[in-house]
Design an enzyme around this catalytic site. Sequence first.
Site, short mmCIF file in Angstrom:
data_model
loop_
_atom_site.label_atom_id
_atom_site.label_comp_id
_atom_site.label_asym_id
_atom_site.label_seq_id
_atom_site.Cartn_x
_atom_site.Cartn_y
_atom_site.Cartn_z
N ASP A 1 0.88 -1.17 0.00
CA ASP A 1 0.00 0.00 0.00
C ASP A 1 0.91 1.22 0.00
OD1 ASP A 1 -2.18 1.72 0.20
OD2 ASP A 1 -2.28 1.55 2.39
N GLU B 1 -1.13 -1.33 -4.86
CA GLU B 1 -2.35 -0.55 -5.08
C GLU B 1 -2.05 0.59 -6.04
OE1 GLU B 1 -5.72 0.31 -2.09
OE2 GLU B 1 -4.37 2.05 -2.01
N ASP C 1 -2.47 0.77 7.10
CA ASP C 1 -1.77 0.59 5.82
C ASP C 1 -1.30 -0.85 5.64
OD1 ASP C 1 -1.28 3.72 5.13
OD2 ASP C 1 -0.99 3.30 7.27
#
Length: 166
Positions: A7, A67, A140
């Site tokens: 992330d 991501e 996260d």
Amino acid sequence: MRILGIDPGYGIVGYGVVEKLGNKITYVGHGAITTEKGEHFEDRLDYIYSQVNEIIEKYNPELVAVESLYFYKNVKTAIYVGEARGVILLAIKHSNIPFVEFTPHQVKLTVTGYGRAEKTQIQKVMKILLKLDEIPKPDDAADALAIAWCAAVSGSDYSSQKKNTK
């Protein structure tokens, strides 16, 4: 197949690692790379790059799932996250590991069945799916585990995917 989920961020980069054997997905590890606000931005990027390399070396993933960037209200934040994401992708490329990208919507939909799920929903579902004793922290890292999970269940055959070349 061992999958590293990332992330991206510049203050906090979450990472999560899962192992997929047949239809079974198991937890391997998770954590976060953090940088200090007072540091020069290029030093923060350098630190992120070196830490991603260390994580790749430690966990030896066969695939990395990252991501993709999505809309940010604050343009400055979007640029910083984009630059941090760039050094993350560079570390992956230099490691010669295939990678895939998922939008936040794809990850939320895959993990919870709802594309607009809240962060707390993602955390609770990851705790259940990976049979963890507690909710993965920070947020996260939970997101990174969800990204790795998304890659694991997406049904694609990444073993035939061409690896990055140096």
